[in-house]
Design a protein around this motif. Structure first.
Motif, PDB file in Angstrom:
ATOM      1  N   ILE A 207       8.426   5.931   7.263  1.00 21.75           N
ATOM      2  CA  ILE A 207       9.505   5.486   6.374  1.00 21.75           C
ATOM      3  C   ILE A 207      10.385   6.709   6.147  1.00 21.75           C
ATOM      4  O   ILE A 207       9.918   7.723   5.629  1.00 21.75           O
ATOM      5  N   ILE A 208      11.644   6.610   6.557  1.00 21.85           N
ATOM      6  CA  ILE A 208      12.559   7.752   6.480  1.00 21.85           C
ATOM      7  C   ILE A 208      13.705   7.371   5.550  1.00 21.85           C
ATOM      8  O   ILE A 208      14.317   6.309   5.710  1.00 21.85           O
ATOM      9  N   LEU A 209      13.995   8.236   4.584  1.00 23.28           N
ATOM     10  CA  LEU A 209      14.916   7.869   3.509  1.00 23.28           C
ATOM     11  C   LEU A 209      15.986   8.928   3.321  1.00 23.28           C
ATOM     12  O   LEU A 209      15.708  10.130   3.392  1.00 23.28           O
ATOM     13  N   ILE A 210      17.201   8.455   3.066  1.00 19.99           N
ATOM     14  CA  ILE A 210      18.277   9.337   2.620  1.00 19.99           C
ATOM     15  C   ILE A 210      18.756   8.803   1.278  1.00 19.99           C
ATOM     16  O   ILE A 210      18.904   7.591   1.097  1.00 19.99           O
ATOM     17  N   LYS A 211      18.943   9.700   0.324  1.00 21.03           N
ATOM     18  CA  LYS A 211      19.292   9.297  -1.038  1.00 21.03           C
ATOM     19  C   LYS A 211      20.619   9.910  -1.425  1.00 21.03           C
ATOM     20  O   LYS A 211      20.821  11.113  -1.282  1.00 21.03           O
ATOM     21  N   ALA A 212      21.529   9.078  -1.937  1.00 23.36           N
ATOM     22  CA  ALA A 212      22.817   9.571  -2.425  1.00 23.36           C
ATOM     23  C   ALA A 212      22.619  10.264  -3.770  1.00 23.36           C
ATOM     24  O   ALA A 212      21.707   9.948  -4.528  1.00 23.36           O
ATOM     25  N   ALA A 235      12.438  14.948  -9.030  1.00 22.97           N
ATOM     26  CA  ALA A 235      11.357  13.999  -9.303  1.00 22.97           C
ATOM     27  C   ALA A 235      11.251  12.981  -8.169  1.00 22.97           C
ATOM     28  O   ALA A 235      10.146  12.615  -7.751  1.00 22.97           O
ATOM     29  N   LEU A 236      12.394  12.537  -7.655  1.00 18.31           N
ATOM     30  CA  LEU A 236      12.382  11.610  -6.522  1.00 18.31           C
ATOM     31  C   LEU A 236      11.730  12.261  -5.310  1.00 18.31           C
ATOM     32  O   LEU A 236      10.888  11.645  -4.637  1.00 18.31           O
ATOM     33  N   THR A 237      12.095  13.509  -5.026  1.00 17.71           N
ATOM     34  CA  THR A 237      11.500  14.212  -3.889  1.00 17.71           C
ATOM     35  C   THR A 237       9.986  14.307  -4.044  1.00 17.71           C
ATOM     36  O   THR A 237       9.228  14.075  -3.096  1.00 17.71           O
ATOM     37  N   VAL A 243       3.824   9.687  -1.650  1.00 18.55           N
ATOM     38  CA  VAL A 243       3.483   8.455  -0.938  1.00 18.55           C
ATOM     39  C   VAL A 243       3.774   8.528   0.557  1.00 18.55           C
ATOM     40  O   VAL A 243       3.681   7.528   1.264  1.00 18.55           O
ATOM     41  N   GLY A 244       4.135   9.722   1.065  1.00 16.38           N
ATOM     42  CA  GLY A 244       4.276   9.890   2.501  1.00 16.38           C
ATOM     43  C   GLY A 244       5.593   9.431   3.080  1.00 16.38           C
ATOM     44  O   GLY A 244       5.680   9.148   4.279  1.00 16.38           O
ATOM     45  N   VAL A 245       6.651   9.374   2.255  1.00 18.76           N
ATOM     46  CA  VAL A 245       7.985   9.019   2.758  1.00 18.76           C
ATOM     47  C   VAL A 245       8.704  10.305   3.157  1.00 18.76           C
ATOM     48  O   VAL A 245       8.691  11.284   2.411  1.00 18.76           O
ATOM     49  N   LEU A 246       9.340  10.292   4.315  1.00 13.07           N
ATOM     50  CA  LEU A 246      10.076  11.459   4.796  1.00 13.07           C
ATOM     51  C   LEU A 246      11.515  11.381   4.307  1.00 13.07           C
ATOM     52  O   LEU A 246      12.234  10.435   4.625  1.00 13.07           O
ATOM     53  N   ARG A 247      11.936  12.375   3.525  1.00 13.61           N
ATOM     54  CA  ARG A 247      13.315  12.408   3.028  1.00 13.61           C
ATOM     55  C   ARG A 247      14.153  13.339   3.893  1.00 13.61           C
ATOM     56  O   ARG A 247      13.723  14.450   4.204  1.00 13.61           O
ATOM     57  N   VAL A 248      15.334  12.886   4.269  1.00 15.17           N
ATOM     58  CA  VAL A 248      16.255  13.710   5.057  1.00 15.17           C
ATOM     59  C   VAL A 248      17.576  13.843   4.311  1.00 15.17           C
ATOM     60  O   VAL A 248      17.841  13.108   3.359  1.00 15.17           O
ATOM     61  N   ASP A 249      18.410  14.781   4.779  1.00 15.75           N
ATOM     62  CA  ASP A 249      19.630  15.104   4.046  1.00 15.75           C
ATOM     63  C   ASP A 249      20.875  14.402   4.579  1.00 15.75           C
ATOM     64  O   ASP A 249      21.842  14.220   3.848  1.00 15.75           O
TER      65      ASP A 249
END
Length: 860
Positions: A207-212, A235-237, A243-249
């Motif tokens: 699960i790969i996520l980008i957050k505004a 806190a989001l990071t 939970v093992g979600v990959l966050r990208v920029d």
């Protein structure tokens, strides 16, 4: 309407419009009830005010789902929120599911369904893309059509009046056509549902996520250091890591990481082997690798010998392996074959620069056999038209390519961080025993909090704060209160010099700001003088009403590090924890990490590892290491405090002095929620803690004392032993087939058994001391009020009442968890299980070699 007609999806389309006889040449109906066939999906594009009645009509007709594209809801304020509440009420009455409102719609390229107002439909593929921004959906769609990237689904989630992130992650987690899930997020909504679903699915699908809004930090004033340090984006990071979600920029990272994870295995470590035909790009790649947390692999002796025999004398003799500018496709191939065998590397990057003798296309063709190693292989074919063909060959054969090697190295490092994070989440923790349940300590703690609330105080004084910490076995420096200079001097004499005086106040939170701390006082006269100085300073800077005396504490002379350990409330995730460098300059250094409670010892260590001070805690410049295991334990106990005391809003231990000899809290501050807050309005934990309410002790038929309790991650070793003692016949009866011991106790499988998300699954073990005698597992079915159960009892303990005890308990737990129907399946020869189910009111249905049992718990 055009999109629905343009790509046949195997169904019919019925336009509903009271003012037109047809739409795009298709017969229109004045309302839903006029349509002669059963409808499976309603797509709503009317003005907002008309939508509640339409959803009501859908509910009456038992239409199972709707997509509300219309805008004009919560984004319009109170009137729009009221409309959403009406829509949700109608949907719940009709057991409907709704996506939207204010969304682009839903697209399923694999079936041809295009219920969106986007221009066209995506290519078929294995990626599910979920976005809160319809505009971003259309931009990504345009990009994907140009780049020929395929999708299993495109979902614009909108305002999430009903279907939320958790629902969709659950759905795509179970969808065989989806291999990875991409998310563009603006707001998280139901944090617990999102984290619960993500934790379940991330084990099997990335699960790969980008957050505004990454730069938006909480601007609210905070009474504690933690409150001012912890931004909501951090806190989001922390939550995503948990939970093992990959966050990208960037959006580019979103899709490049998806491609890489789809084509190549994740690295087992941070060590990369770089093979290049030019020194400069190798150096650039190395810099990028180290900067992003990777490492250069060391060349093993065998690898060095083999490369010496293969390559010309001037080769680099190190990693990066510079095979020189005249390297042929054959040399590249043999060099890769050699380094691929080296056990010291966790991945390979191949760099090619177009030089006079370079065969970029031939080299690419020679590399294709290496596309399926047990470690990732990446490539950077640098250049434009001259390397284009080779680039295409690599991409087509499953080797991800990058225009520049530094981007490739950043990608490899990100892959390793992702792997490392997943490993950390599911590493077996140590079992930390807590005395916080001690009735005397617990009663004293509750009395302190209740007394403060009765007095309408939100700030506990220093003495009360330390008593709260001590109730959870967190060591604190002895602290006494003096109301006069003479009393302070006497207490100091009793404790022994040197002494520390601090202002004692129920309103002042930062003592140094008002001159309220005096250190290293050597005698009674110094104590009296310090008392008077604190009194005068507080009177001048804060007001005499804020002075209630001083606290007297022994001066701790230990050499050590000042740490901070704290908690605060995040608007999205509720209570969060902070650890880092402490002291007066804590807000200047900002060396800290955040985590979501509850913690295990493993999660505590991972939290510590993210800070710079962690390196020093191991011992530097001749200093000994502090007791890191004890520090982990303190973090776990602090987490237990935050989880167990919901009236605590913020809490700081600053400083927590860490020395090789001792860990001790020198100062503490606890802030409560306003006493007018209703208990049901207190912030909820984003991750459900251990359900202690289901722990009980009882006696078996032969009077053996046992404990029934929910399983914990720490139980993995005794679960492994439990499986060792099972016969093959017992295993076959439980799993409906034979499963060998090694497969049953593999760590990847143990993760599923021991690391329960208690919102989804509760496994109850019946144990005698540290021996498990039986297990019963209650598993909720997502999106329903139903659950399944499965029971397993150790052979030598069968027929002793264990099954009865566990069945009784699991039905009690199911009812408490608001489960309405509970199911099980068993072999038709499992007569004992059938007898047990009948005794507890289950209905049994035979279907071939299986028996299905079900029980309606609403009747209980």
């Amino acid at each position: 309407m055009h999109n629905l007609l343009a790509t046949p999806f195997g169904g019919e389309v019925f336009p509903v419009n009271p003012k037109r006889p047809s739409v795009l040449g298709v017969k229109a109906y004045p309302d839903l009830k006029s349509i002669p066939k059963k409808i499976e999906l309603a797509v709503v594009v009317t003005p907002a005010k008309a939508v509640p009645q339409i959803i009501s009509d859908c509910a009456d007709l038992k239409i199972p789902a709707a997509i509300i594209i219309s805008a004009g809801f919560k984004e319009m304020g109170a009137p729009g929120i009221a409309l959403e509440q009406q829509i949700l009420a109608h949907a719940q009455r009709g057991k409907m599911r709704i996506i939207g409102p204010n969304c682009l719609g839903v697209m399923n390229p694999n079936t041809g369904l295009n219920a969106t107002f986007a221009a066209g439909i995506a290519h078929k593929g294995k990626i599910a893309f979920i976005s809160q921004s319809g505009a971003l959906c259309t931009a990504v769609l345009d990009w994907s059509l140009r780049e020929k990237v395929g999708f299993s689904a495109f979902v614009s989630i909108g305002s999430m009046v009903d279907v939320n992130w958790g629902d969709l992650i659950d759905y795509f987690g179970n969808d065989p056509d989806t291999k990875s899930i991409l998310i563009y997020m603006e707001s998280i909504g139901d944090a617990r549902a999102f984290l619960s679903a993500a934790r379940e699915v991330s084990l099997t699908k990335p699960i790969i996520l980008i957050k505004a809004g990454r730069s938006a930090e909480s601007a609210k004033a905070a009474a504690s250091h933690t409150g001012s340090l912890a931004g909501s984006d951090e806190a989001l990071t922390a939550a995503l890591k948990r939970v093992g979600v990959l966050r990208v920029d960037t959006i580019a990272d979103l899709f490049s990481m998806t491609e890489v994870l789809a084509k190549q295995p994740r690295p087992k470590g941070p060590r990369l082997m770089i093979v290049t035909n030019a020194g400069g790009p190798g150096v650039i790649a190395t810099d990028a690798l180290i900067a992003n947390g990777g490492k250069l692999a060391e060349l093993g002796a065998e690898t060095m010998d083999a490369l010496n025999k293969l390559l010309p004398a001037p080769w680099s003799r190190n990693n990066p392996v510079d095979i020189l500018g005249d390297a042929s496709a054959e040399i590249y191939s043999k060099a890769i074959e050699i380094v691929a065998r080296d056990p010291h590397s966790d991945g390979i990057l191949v760099i090619l620069t177009p030089q006079d003798m370079t065969d970029s296309t031939g080299t690419a063709e020679k590399l294709t056999p290496f596309a399926h190693l047990d470690k990732p292989i990446l490539a950077s074919w640098m250049g434009a038209d001259s390397v284009k063909k080779g680039d295409e060959i690599l991409t087509h054969n499953g080797i991800p390519t990058f225009e520049f090697p530094d981007v490739a190295c950043k990608t490899f490092a990100t892959m390793w961080k992702y792997t490392d994070n997943l490993n950390g989440i599911y590493e077996v923790p140590l079992n930390v025993q807590t005395d916080a349940a001690c009735p005397i300590k617990h009663k004293a703690l509750i009395q302190i909090i209740e007394q403060a609330r009765l007095e309408n105080r939100t700030i506990l004084d220093e003495v009360e704060s330390k008593q709260v910490l001590e109730a959870y076995d967190i060591p604190c420096v002895p602290t006494r209160v003096a109301k006069s200079a003479e009393e302070a001097a006497q207490l100091a004499k009793d404790m022994g010099f040197p002494i520390v005086l601090k202002v004692y106040s129920r309103t002042i939170t930062h003592k140094t700001d008002v001159g309220g701390v005096k250190l290293n006082l050597q005698n009674g006269d110094a104590v009296k003088k310090a008392y008077d100085e604190i009194y005068a300073s507080v009177k001048k800077l804060a007001g005499i009403e804020h002075f209630q005396g001083v606290t007297v504490q022994p001066m701790i002379k230990l050499e050590g590090y000042e740490l901070i350990l704290g908690s605060t409330i995040d608007d999205q995730f509720g209570p969060i924890l902070l650890f880092g460098s402490g002291g007066q300059l804590v807000e200047v250094y900002k060396d800290r990490s955040l985590a979501i409670p509850p913690l295990t010892t493993t999660l505590a260590r991972r939290m510590m590892e993210q800070t710079k001070i962690y390196t020093a805690l191991h011992g530097v410049r001749g200093r000994k290491s502090i007791d890191l295991a004890k520090l982990e334990e303190i973090l776990v106990q602090f987490s237990n405090l935050v989880v167990g005391q919901p009236w605590i809003k913020e809490c700081d231990i600053n400083p927590l002095l860490a020395s090789p000899d001792k860990l001790i809290a020198l100062d503490a501050r606890v802030i409560l929620h306003d006493s007018k807050t209703k208990e049901e309005d207190l912030p909820k934990l984003a991750i459900r803690p251990y359900p202690v309410q289901y722990v009980e002790t009882c006696l078996l038929n032969d009077q053996t004392p046992v404990t029934i309790r929910p399983i914990r991650p720490e139980d993995e070793p005794i679960i492994v032993q439990f499986h060792k003692d099972l016969s093959q016949e017992t295993v076959r009866q439980r799993y409906l087939k034979t499963v060998n011991y090694n497969d049953r106790v593999a760590h990847d499988r143990m993760i599923r058994i021991c690391f329960n998300d208690y919102d989804r699954e509760i496994a109850l073990i019946l144990a005698r001391d540290q021996e498990i005698l039986g297990i019963i597992r209650l598993t909720k079915i997502p999106g329903t009020l139903d659950a399944t159960f499965a029971l397993l009892v150790k052979d030598q303990w069968q027929n002793k009442g264990i099954g009865t005890k566990l069945m009784q308990k699991v039905l009690e737990v199911a009812k408490s968890e608001k489960v309405q129907m509970i199911y099980a399946e068993m072999l038709d020869e499992n007569f004992q299980m059938q007898k047990l189910c009948k005794r507890f009111g289950f209905t049994l249905v035979s279907k071939g070699r299986l028996i299905y049992a079900q029980h309606d718990l609403k009747a209980l």
